[in-house]
Scaffold this active site. Structure first.
Site, PDB file in Angstrom:
ATOM      1  CG  ASP A 185      -1.648  -1.286   1.428  1.00 29.33           C
ATOM      2  OD1 ASP A 185      -2.438  -1.624   0.526  1.00 29.33           O
ATOM      3  OD2 ASP A 185      -1.452  -1.954   2.459  1.00 29.33           O
ATOM      4  CG  ASP A 209      -3.212  -4.203  -1.619  1.00 29.78           C
ATOM      5  OD1 ASP A 209      -4.171  -4.510  -2.352  1.00 29.78           O
ATOM      6  OD2 ASP A 209      -3.171  -4.511  -0.418  1.00 29.78           O
ATOM      7  CE  LYS A 243      -8.194  -3.415   1.228  1.00 32.55           C
ATOM      8  NZ  LYS A 243      -7.212  -4.533   1.125  1.00 32.55           N
TER       9      LYS A 243
END
Length: 296
Positions: A185, A209, A243
């Site tokens: 990430d 990601d 997320k």
């Protein structure tokens, strides 16, 4: 280059030992006024380093108020560990230059287990795992730090690390090739980080990601004025801009004035987190699956 700035004040008192039957003297007793106070200059070190050995020596000896500046690029051969701590009124300052972590065989580029660090105006790149990790400790400030080309997340906070302020930072092109891009990430605050962590005016682009990942994060995180774009290019990457938790959690994260553009999957995904996620003034466009999902 070292200069000595800090002043410490040392007071030494001399008093005789009273016999068992002696009266306890009052605070006005002249015998207690024989106190000598002296000022002693103690080193507050301002150090500029150009080699790995000099950098690690300065980091290992750092005291509150010290300033450690990297000049140019230093290639690391093992993880740089920030284990000492500053204080609320005198942080340890670590600034400047580039840390090329490509010489590290395995592990993170920089690990901070200490508290009260200012980490500023720096590039951390090419780590075999995450670039910069806050594992324990807290009250650290990260400003204008770029993490790129690392083989896991660019910057990660976890394992109880708390009250870290990450501002005006950039994280891009992080890709964990060993997992097909499943984990890298831009910014991650996950897997049991502590309370009070904040991201402000940060940008995560072209990470394999997610832009931001709060998976498994039990304490609320604030994300303000941040941008996530073009994330999810790894074959196994999820590709969400933000997320915001994971299944089985009920954590009220806050996302304010953020933008999610052209990410592989969702702009903002609660990912099963049933907490009340506040997304004030946030939007975006061009995300492959849509803008918002599972936001309660």
């Amino acid at each position: 280059m070292k200069s000595f700035l800090r002043i410490a004040f040392v007071a030494t008192a001399f008093a005789g030992c009273a016999k068992n039957n002696d009266p306890v003297p009052s605070v006005d007793d002249p015998s207690l006024q024989a106190v000598t106070t002296s000022a002693v200059v103690v080193a507050a070190v301002n150090t500029t380093v150009t080699t790995e050995s000099a950098l690690k020596a300065a980091i290992a000896a750092a005291n509150p108020g010290d300033i450690i500046t990297i000049s140019g690029t230093i290639k690391l051969t093992s993880t740089l560990q920030l284990l000492r701590s500053g204080t609320a009124s005198a942080k340890i300052n670590f600034t400047g230059g580039t840390l090329d972590c490509s010489g590290i065989s395995s592990g993170w580029g920089v690990k901070c287990n200490g508290s009260y660090w200012n980490i500023t105006n720096m590039v951390i790149k090419n780590g075999p795992d995450c670039g910069l990790v806050f594992q324990t400790g807290g009250y650290n400030y990260v400003y204008n730090v770029t993490t790129s080309g690392n083989h896991d997340s660019g910057l990660q906070i976890y394992n109880g690390s708390h009250h870290n302020n990450v501002s005006y930072c950039n994280s891009y092109d992080n890709y964990d090739s060993q997992n097909g891009g499943e984990n890298a990430d831009g910014f991650a605050c996950k897997l049991s980080a502590g309370a009070g962590n904040l991201f402000d005016h940060c940008t995560a682009t072209h990470n394999s990601d997610d832009g931001w990942d709060l998976y498994g994060q039990p304490e609320s995180v604030k994300i303000t004025n941040c941008t996530a774009a073009n994330n999810g290019y790894g074959s196994n990457g999820d590709g969400n801009g933000f997320k915001l938790g994971s299944a089985g959690q009920n954590v009220p994260h806050t996302v304010t004035n953020c933008t999610a553009n052209n990410n592989k999957a969702w702009g903002y995904d609660g990912n099963g987190n049933t907490g009340h996620i506040t997304t004030t003034g946030s939007g975006g466009s061009g995300n492959g699956s849509g803008l918002f999902t599972r936001i309660y």
